[in-house]
Design a protein around this motif. Structure first.
Motif, PDB file in Angstrom:
ATOM      1  N   PRO A   1     -24.474 -51.574  44.417  1.00  0.00           N
ATOM      2  CA  PRO A   1     -24.898 -52.783  43.913  1.00  0.00           C
ATOM      3  C   PRO A   1     -24.253 -53.220  42.627  1.00  0.00           C
ATOM      4  CG  PRO A   1     -26.834 -51.129  44.427  1.00  0.00           C
ATOM      5  CD  PRO A   1     -25.403 -50.306  44.575  1.00  0.00           C
TER       6      PRO A   1
ATOM      7  N   PRO B   1     -34.903 -58.611  51.232  1.00  0.00           N
ATOM      8  CA  PRO B   1     -34.313 -58.358  49.990  1.00  0.00           C
ATOM      9  C   PRO B   1     -35.141 -58.542  48.628  1.00  0.00           C
ATOM     10  CG  PRO B   1     -33.066 -60.300  50.713  1.00  0.00           C
ATOM     11  CD  PRO B   1     -34.266 -59.767  51.752  1.00  0.00           C
ATOM     12  N   LEU B   2     -34.782 -58.272  47.674  1.00  0.00           N
ATOM     13  CA  LEU B   2     -35.557 -58.682  46.353  1.00  0.00           C
ATOM     14  C   LEU B   2     -35.373 -60.204  46.239  1.00  0.00           C
ATOM     15  CD1 LEU B   2     -34.566 -56.245  43.535  1.00  0.00           C
ATOM     16  CD2 LEU B   2     -37.108 -56.452  44.620  1.00  0.00           C
TER      17      LEU B   2
ATOM     18  N   GLY C   1     -34.163 -51.976  46.594  1.00  0.00           N
ATOM     19  CA  GLY C   1     -33.743 -53.546  46.817  1.00  0.00           C
ATOM     20  C   GLY C   1     -34.479 -54.412  47.896  1.00  0.00           C
ATOM     21  N   TRP C   2     -34.942 -53.469  49.189  1.00  0.00           N
ATOM     22  CA  TRP C   2     -35.081 -54.152  50.252  1.00  0.00           C
ATOM     23  C   TRP C   2     -36.724 -53.736  50.664  1.00  0.00           C
ATOM     24  CZ3 TRP C   2     -32.156 -57.486  53.587  1.00  0.00           C
ATOM     25  CH2 TRP C   2     -30.997 -57.659  53.173  1.00  0.00           C
TER      26      TRP C   2
ATOM     27  N   VAL D   1     -28.064 -57.647  45.782  1.00  0.00           N
ATOM     28  CA  VAL D   1     -28.509 -56.451  46.333  1.00  0.00           C
ATOM     29  C   VAL D   1     -27.777 -56.405  47.696  1.00  0.00           C
ATOM     30  CG1 VAL D   1     -30.499 -55.701  47.889  1.00  0.00           C
ATOM     31  CG2 VAL D   1     -31.201 -56.695  46.051  1.00  0.00           C
TER      32      VAL D   1
ATOM     33  N   TYR E   1     -27.045 -48.050  51.189  1.00  0.00           N
ATOM     34  CA  TYR E   1     -26.113 -49.189  50.891  1.00  0.00           C
ATOM     35  C   TYR E   1     -24.753 -49.206  51.583  1.00  0.00           C
ATOM     36  CZ  TYR E   1     -29.860 -51.313  47.799  1.00  0.00           C
ATOM     37  OH  TYR E   1     -30.916 -51.698  47.329  1.00  0.00           O
TER      38      TYR E   1
ATOM     39  N   GLY F   1     -30.422 -51.419  42.438  1.00  0.00           N
ATOM     40  CA  GLY F   1     -30.742 -51.250  43.955  1.00  0.00           C
ATOM     41  C   GLY F   1     -31.658 -50.461  44.350  1.00  0.00           C
TER      42      GLY F   1
ATOM     43  N   THR G   1     -39.588 -57.147  41.679  1.00  0.00           N
ATOM     44  CA  THR G   1     -39.253 -55.945  42.082  1.00  0.00           C
ATOM     45  C   THR G   1     -39.961 -55.619  43.316  1.00  0.00           C
ATOM     46  OG1 THR G   1     -41.104 -54.650  41.166  1.00  0.00           O
ATOM     47  CG2 THR G   1     -39.196 -55.302  39.607  1.00  0.00           C
TER      48      THR G   1
END
Length: 287
Positions: free
Chosen positions: A69, A110-111, A38-39, A74, A65, A35, A165
């Protein structure tokens, strides 16, 4: 192996460049802490993913979060903005709120899978003069050297992060309290607060060691809890270290000190050689 310190703090950053979550423990895997980053925000005008090098107000935001995760997913994230209001990744107006905050047309992402290369591809630089662009990103004055970029993996000149990533370079960032104390002593009054530097692990060296301790770990292996990490390279510092964060004001003297007294670097980047659990208080051993 020789004990060189212990883990003082563990950090995860759900949204790239925003304040993170302090954890008691974390599982380290191939991509570091699940995580982490993650964003991230995409600058639609520039056509690329961006962080606080270009969008400094992100340093004054925090993210957490909704749940832990798991299984590579994510989770949704709640962001607290500088005025104290909150916005959720699932809100219909999340992009509009973040665009108003940054003064740019941005979207929250997100990823994406490594195969989604367009998600990670660099756009056109703001300044066609590449030296001027780099000086702006790294916050270097005209009489200061630019960092040596030769150690950066070649693909990162094409992409904003390793594919799959939102990291700048590597999955983990380690920093010691010794380095913070040493540089704070060089510039009394400057706040060498860990929040400016955003490490995943803050480590207290053994026996009260001083100096830029982790700089000597490059190329070596550390066992931390049940995980093993390989130290890849020093963390070259940029303009992000000068930005306001929480109650800390903007302070260019922080970066001036790092450039002058630490060869432009503070902390180290690492990869995970052996997955494992890391907890606050775990010993750090060097091979």
């Amino acid at each position: 192996m020789t004990i060189v310190g212990r883990v003082l703090e563990v950090w995860r950053y759900p949204v790239k460049s925003m304040g993170g979550e302090s954890l008691n423990a974390a599982s380290f895997g191939p991509l570091g802490i699940p995580g982490d980053r993650g964003w991230a925000l995409r600058d639609e005008a520039a056509g690329e993913m961006r962080g606080a090098k270009k969008l400094p107000v992100l340093m004054r935001c925090k993210a957490r979060y909704d749940r832990e995760p798991a299984d590579g997913a994510v989770p949704p994230v709640t962001m607290t903005l500088p005025d104290g209001s909150s916005v959720h990744s699932g809100d219909a107006d999340v992009s509009a709120r973040l665009s108003a905050l940054t003064g740019r047309s941005v979207t929250l992402w997100p990823l994406q899978p490594p195969e989604s290369t367009d998600h990670y591809r660099r756009g056109l630089p703001d300044n066609p003069d590449m030296e001027a662009e780099l000086r702006q990103m790294f916050g270097r004055l005209p009489d200061e050297p630019l960092p040596d970029l030769s150690a950066i993996p070649p693909e990162l000149f094409e992409y904003t992060s390793p594919l799959g990533t939102h990291f700048d370079l590597f999955p983990l960032h380690l920093l010691t309290t010794a380095s913070l104390r040493t540089l704070a002593a060089k510039t009394p009054g400057a706040a060498f607060d860990v929040r400016r530097f955003r490490p995943n692990l803050l480590i207290e060296p053994s026996d009260g060691a001083d100096g830029l301790v982790e700089a000597g770990w490059c190329g070596k292996t550390l066992r931390i809890g049940s995980a093993v990490v390989s130290i890849a390279m020093p963390a070259m510092r940029c303009s992000m270290t000068t930005h306001a964060v929480d109650e800390l004001p903007k302070d260019p003297s922080v970066l001036r000190t790092i450039v002058r007294d630490a060869n432009q670097n503070l902390g180290v980047y690492a990869t995970v050689s052996q997955a494992g659990a890391v907890r606050v208080g775990d010993t750090v051993e060097i091979d």
